[in-house]
Design an enzyme around this catalytic site. Structure first.
Site, PDB file in Angstrom:
ATOM      1  N   GLN A  31       0.852  -1.197   0.000  1.00 43.96           N
ATOM      2  CA  GLN A  31       0.000   0.000   0.000  1.00 43.96           C
ATOM      3  C   GLN A  31       0.882   1.238   0.000  1.00 43.96           C
ATOM      4  OE1 GLN A  31      -2.078   0.327   3.703  1.00 43.96           O
ATOM      5  NE2 GLN A  31      -3.560   1.824   2.984  1.00 43.96           N
ATOM      6  N   GLY A  32       0.939   1.950  -1.127  1.00 43.34           N
ATOM      7  CA  GLY A  32       1.794   3.137  -1.244  1.00 43.34           C
ATOM      8  C   GLY A  32       0.994   4.403  -1.055  1.00 43.34           C
ATOM      9  N   SER A  79       1.372   6.602   2.310  1.00 44.83           N
ATOM     10  CA  SER A  79       2.109   7.589   3.114  1.00 44.83           C
ATOM     11  C   SER A  79       3.349   8.098   2.402  1.00 44.83           C
ATOM     12  CB  SER A  79       2.538   6.972   4.447  1.00 44.83           C
ATOM     13  OG  SER A  79       1.427   6.460   5.124  1.00 44.83           O
ATOM     14  N   SER A 114       4.761  -1.209   3.918  1.00 40.74           N
ATOM     15  CA  SER A 114       4.911  -2.578   4.462  1.00 40.74           C
ATOM     16  C   SER A 114       4.915  -3.585   3.321  1.00 40.74           C
ATOM     17  CB  SER A 114       3.752  -2.907   5.411  1.00 40.74           C
ATOM     18  OG  SER A 114       3.645  -1.939   6.411  1.00 40.74           O
ATOM     19  N   GLU A 130      -9.562  -1.295   5.547  1.00 38.11           N
ATOM     20  CA  GLU A 130      -8.423  -1.534   6.446  1.00 38.11           C
ATOM     21  C   GLU A 130      -8.906  -1.580   7.891  1.00 38.11           C
ATOM     22  OE1 GLU A 130      -5.218   1.314   6.127  1.00 38.11           O
ATOM     23  OE2 GLU A 130      -3.857  -0.034   7.179  1.00 38.11           O
ATOM     24  N   GLU A 157      -4.131  10.159  17.943  1.00 35.22           N
ATOM     25  CA  GLU A 157      -4.678  11.530  17.958  1.00 35.22           C
ATOM     26  C   GLU A 157      -5.732  11.691  16.857  1.00 35.22           C
ATOM     27  OE1 GLU A 157      -1.438  10.812  18.028  1.00 35.22           O
ATOM     28  OE2 GLU A 157      -0.914  11.446  20.054  1.00 35.22           O
TER      29      GLU A 157
HETATM   30  C1  LIG Z   1       4.162  -0.485  11.493  1.00 35.82           C
HETATM   31  C2  LIG Z   1       3.680   0.518  10.478  1.00 35.82           C
HETATM   32  C3  LIG Z   1       3.297   0.086   9.214  1.00 35.82           C
HETATM   33  C4  LIG Z   1       2.857   1.000   8.241  1.00 35.82           C
HETATM   34  N1  LIG Z   1       2.523   0.536   6.995  1.00 35.82           N
HETATM   35  C5  LIG Z   1       2.135   1.424   6.022  1.00 35.82           C
HETATM   36  C6  LIG Z   1       1.892   0.970   4.677  1.00 35.82           C
HETATM   37  O1  LIG Z   1       1.996  -0.226   4.361  1.00 35.82           O
HETATM   38  N2  LIG Z   1       1.533   1.880   3.741  1.00 35.82           N
HETATM   39  C7  LIG Z   1       1.398   3.215   4.037  1.00 35.82           C
HETATM   40  O2  LIG Z   1       1.041   3.991   3.134  1.00 35.82           O
HETATM   41  N3  LIG Z   1       1.659   3.683   5.303  1.00 35.82           N
HETATM   42  C8  LIG Z   1       2.030   2.824   6.288  1.00 35.82           C
HETATM   43  N4  LIG Z   1       2.320   3.282   7.573  1.00 35.82           N
HETATM   44  C9  LIG Z   1       2.284   4.732   7.820  1.00 35.82           C
HETATM   45  C10 LIG Z   1       1.176   5.226   8.733  1.00 35.82           C
HETATM   46  O3  LIG Z   1      -0.068   5.162   8.071  1.00 35.82           O
HETATM   47  C11 LIG Z   1       1.552   6.667   9.129  1.00 35.82           C
HETATM   48  O4  LIG Z   1       2.728   6.588   9.900  1.00 35.82           O
HETATM   49  C12 LIG Z   1       0.469   7.344   9.898  1.00 35.82           C
HETATM   50  O5  LIG Z   1      -0.643   7.614   9.072  1.00 35.82           O
HETATM   51  C13 LIG Z   1       0.950   8.680  10.518  1.00 35.82           C
HETATM   52  O6  LIG Z   1       1.559   9.497   9.560  1.00 35.82           O
HETATM   53  P1  LIG Z   1       3.000  10.142   9.825  1.00 35.82           P
HETATM   54  O7  LIG Z   1       3.939   9.066  10.263  1.00 35.82           O
HETATM   55  O8  LIG Z   1       3.361  10.942   8.628  1.00 35.82           O
HETATM   56  O9  LIG Z   1       2.806  11.127  11.071  1.00 35.82           O
HETATM   57  P2  LIG Z   1       2.225  12.593  11.013  1.00 35.82           P
HETATM   58  O10 LIG Z   1       0.950  12.619  10.252  1.00 35.82           O
HETATM   59  O11 LIG Z   1       3.307  13.523  10.590  1.00 35.82           O
HETATM   60  O12 LIG Z   1       1.892  12.853  12.527  1.00 35.82           O
HETATM   61  C14 LIG Z   1       2.881  13.242  13.505  1.00 35.82           C
HETATM   62  C15 LIG Z   1       2.195  13.468  14.839  1.00 35.82           C
HETATM   63  O13 LIG Z   1       1.253  14.546  14.743  1.00 35.82           O
HETATM   64  C16 LIG Z   1      -0.040  14.114  15.137  1.00 35.82           C
HETATM   65  N5  LIG Z   1      -1.053  14.765  14.294  1.00 35.82           N
HETATM   66  C17 LIG Z   1      -1.037  14.882  12.918  1.00 35.82           C
HETATM   67  N6  LIG Z   1      -2.143  15.522  12.494  1.00 35.82           N
HETATM   68  C18 LIG Z   1      -2.906  15.778  13.593  1.00 35.82           C
HETATM   69  C19 LIG Z   1      -4.180  16.393  13.814  1.00 35.82           C
HETATM   70  N7  LIG Z   1      -4.909  16.852  12.803  1.00 35.82           N
HETATM   71  N8  LIG Z   1      -4.653  16.472  15.082  1.00 35.82           N
HETATM   72  C20 LIG Z   1      -3.932  15.983  16.140  1.00 35.82           C
HETATM   73  N9  LIG Z   1      -2.704  15.398  15.979  1.00 35.82           N
HETATM   74  C21 LIG Z   1      -2.209  15.293  14.741  1.00 35.82           C
HETATM   75  C22 LIG Z   1      -0.051  12.601  14.904  1.00 35.82           C
HETATM   76  O14 LIG Z   1      -0.994  11.958  15.717  1.00 35.82           O
HETATM   77  C23 LIG Z   1       1.381  12.237  15.291  1.00 35.82           C
HETATM   78  O15 LIG Z   1       1.505  12.095  16.678  1.00 35.82           O
HETATM   79  C24 LIG Z   1       2.769   2.389   8.559  1.00 35.82           C
HETATM   80  C25 LIG Z   1       3.158   2.837   9.844  1.00 35.82           C
HETATM   81  C26 LIG Z   1       3.615   1.922  10.794  1.00 35.82           C
HETATM   82  C27 LIG Z   1       4.027   2.439  12.147  1.00 35.82           C
END
Ligand SMILES: Cc1cc2nc3c(=O)[nH]c(=O)nc-3n(C[C@H](O)[C@H](O)[C@H](O)COP(=O)(O)OP(=O)(O)OC[C@H]3O[C@@H](n4cnc5c(N)ncnc54)[C@H](O)[C@@H]3O)c2cc1C
Length: 378
Positions: free
Chosen positions: A123-124, A126, A158, A241, A361
């Site tokens: 899943q691409g 993020s 992933s 999902e 959050e």
């Molecule tokens: C084990 C694992 C597997 C994953 N697998 C995949 C995958 O296969 N494909 C894929 O596409 N992605 C995948 N992800 C990514 C995952 O979906 C993202 O990490 C997640 O959506 C958060 O995005 P970010 O890391 O950019 O954090 P950010 O969005 O940058 O957030 C940073 C912090 O700010 C907070 N925040 C952000 N916006 C708000 C708001 N509006 N209100 C309050 N707080 C806020 C968040 O809660 C967090 O604490 C995976 C992540 C993990 C940990």
């Protein structure tokens, strides 16, 4: 909500139980590749037995299972100590999305190898600057001849190292409002213009990757749901999902808690009021999550689609799973800090639970606005 199983549901459960008794998955091997191959082999066996995509319609190779039967399927899988099939993203996310938005050609070509685990999916979505705010993504797709050239970076992808196909969301109209200029593609991962770099986690394994796309080619017939409709198609994937994984997650939590109870029992801690209190609280939370998952099923049966309760389950699950692994560290002592042991793995892996599949959050915002009806921030 009626939790009594009908005679058909009981027959479904008994048939599955008998099959699982004859087909044990065996012990989980360690090591990224060995573990993946074990889960792939497990899915092949499920497929041969007609159990790979129980919730898929019969015309696509499934069993047309009702929602309750799907829930029974995951509960029984958990009961048997079986893992999630290797192509979980294909089975739960890509397949159902193609069934709703794909063309006949896409469904015919792409669905069968999802079930058999011949072609793995990732899943691409993020990107480094677009996680919670997915619509901010910057990966560009530019039309060129009879297809698209894609340039950009994805992250946390992933299973990309095993995948043949990627559900990719990219920007096709940079001038349109951010949710409107997106399209949803099926990207062939087997080309030089797709570079995969593993990201090693605190557990030592590399479940996910960075994906660098440098002019990767996608033919026109691999756009899903029409150009410019990427947001709508991506929402179908994300709804599947949360609702699809919810049941499995709560079953896996129950298994882990039972293991912890056994560990505490072996150490004579069940009579210690401090531990007994904490274990009882975790038992209650786990039961609440299970019943909330069933309540979510009733909502789907009644209204036809998963409701925002899915967010509540994911939030409660991640918190409770982290508490289970923390308490396990107190119960087993230094073993939880010894690399390569079960509980050290659980302790470290659980940290990511409150990020993956939507951060806590963001889920709290959804529950506040869409379950409790509180005013929106913006
Ligand atoms: C084990 C694992 C597997 C994953 N697998 C995949 C995958 O296969 N494909 C894929 O596409 N992605 C995948 N992800 C990514 C995952 O979906 C993202 O990490 C997640 O959506 C958060 O995005 P970010 O890391 O950019 O954090 P950010 O969005 O940058 O957030 C940073 C912090 O700010 C907070 N925040 C952000 N916006 C708000 C708001 N509006 N209100 C309050 N707080 C806020 C968040 O809660 C967090 O604490 C995976 C992540 C993990 C940990």
């Amino acid at each position: 909500m009626d939790l009594t199983f009908s005679p058909e549901e009981l027959a479904f459960r008994d048939e599955l139980r008998a099959w699982l008794a004859d087909n044990e998955p065996g012990a989980e091997p360690s090591g990224d590749d060995a573990n993946f191959n074990w889960r792939r082999d497990w899915q092949r066996r499920l497929h041969a037995g007609g159990w790979a995509g129980v919730h898929w319609p019969v015309e696509y190779g499934g069993r047309d299972a009702t929602l309750t039967q799907s829930a029974i399927f995951f509960e029984e899988l958990g009961r048997a100590g079986a893992p999630l099939p290797a192509n979980v993203l294909g089975l739960l996310l890509a397949g159902p999305t193609l069934m709703v938005h794909g063309t006949d050609e896409q469904r015919e070509r792409l669905l069968p190898p999802i079930l058999s685990a011949e072609e793995i999916w990732c899943q691409g979505f993020s990107e480094p600057e677009a996680g919670s705010d997915l619509a901010a993504l910057r990966t560009r797709a530019v039309h060129d001849g009879d297809g698209w050239l894609v340039t950009g970076q994805k992250v946390w992808t992933s299973a990309a190292q095993h995948a043949k196909w990627c559900m990719l969301v990219a920007r096709t109209d940079p001038d349109a409002p951010k949710h409107k200029g997106l399209s949803y593609f099926v990207l062939d991962m087997e080309q030089d213009e797709v570079q995969i770099r593993p990201l090693r986690q605190i557990t030592g394994e590399a479940e996910f990757n960075e994906l660098f796309l440098e002019g990767a080619r996608i033919p026109d017939d691999r756009v899903v749901g029409g150009v410019g409709n990427g947001w709508k198609v991506a929402m179908t994937t994300l709804m599947n999902e949360r609702s699809g994984l919810g049941f499995f997650l709560q079953v896996a939590l129950r298994q882990r808690l039972d293991l912890l109870l056994a560990e505490a029992g072996r150490r004579g801690l069940l009579d210690d009021p401090l531990y007994a209190d904490k274990l009882a609280a975790l038992h209650v939370k786990t039961e609440i999550i299970r019943l909330t998952a069933y309540r979510g099923l009733s909502a789907i049966e009644r209204y036809g689609e998963p409701g925002p309760e899915g967010s509540l389950i994911k939030w409660m699950w991640s918190e409770t799973n982290q508490e289970v692994s923390q308490l396990a560290a107190d119960v087993v002592g230094p073993e939880a800090l010894t690399a390569g042991t079960r509980w050290s793995y659980e302790l470290m892996r659980a940290r990511g639970n409150s990020i993956e599949g939507g951060t806590t959050e963001i889920l709290k915002n959804i529950v506040a606005e869409r379950v409790l009806g509180l005013p929106k921030l913006r």
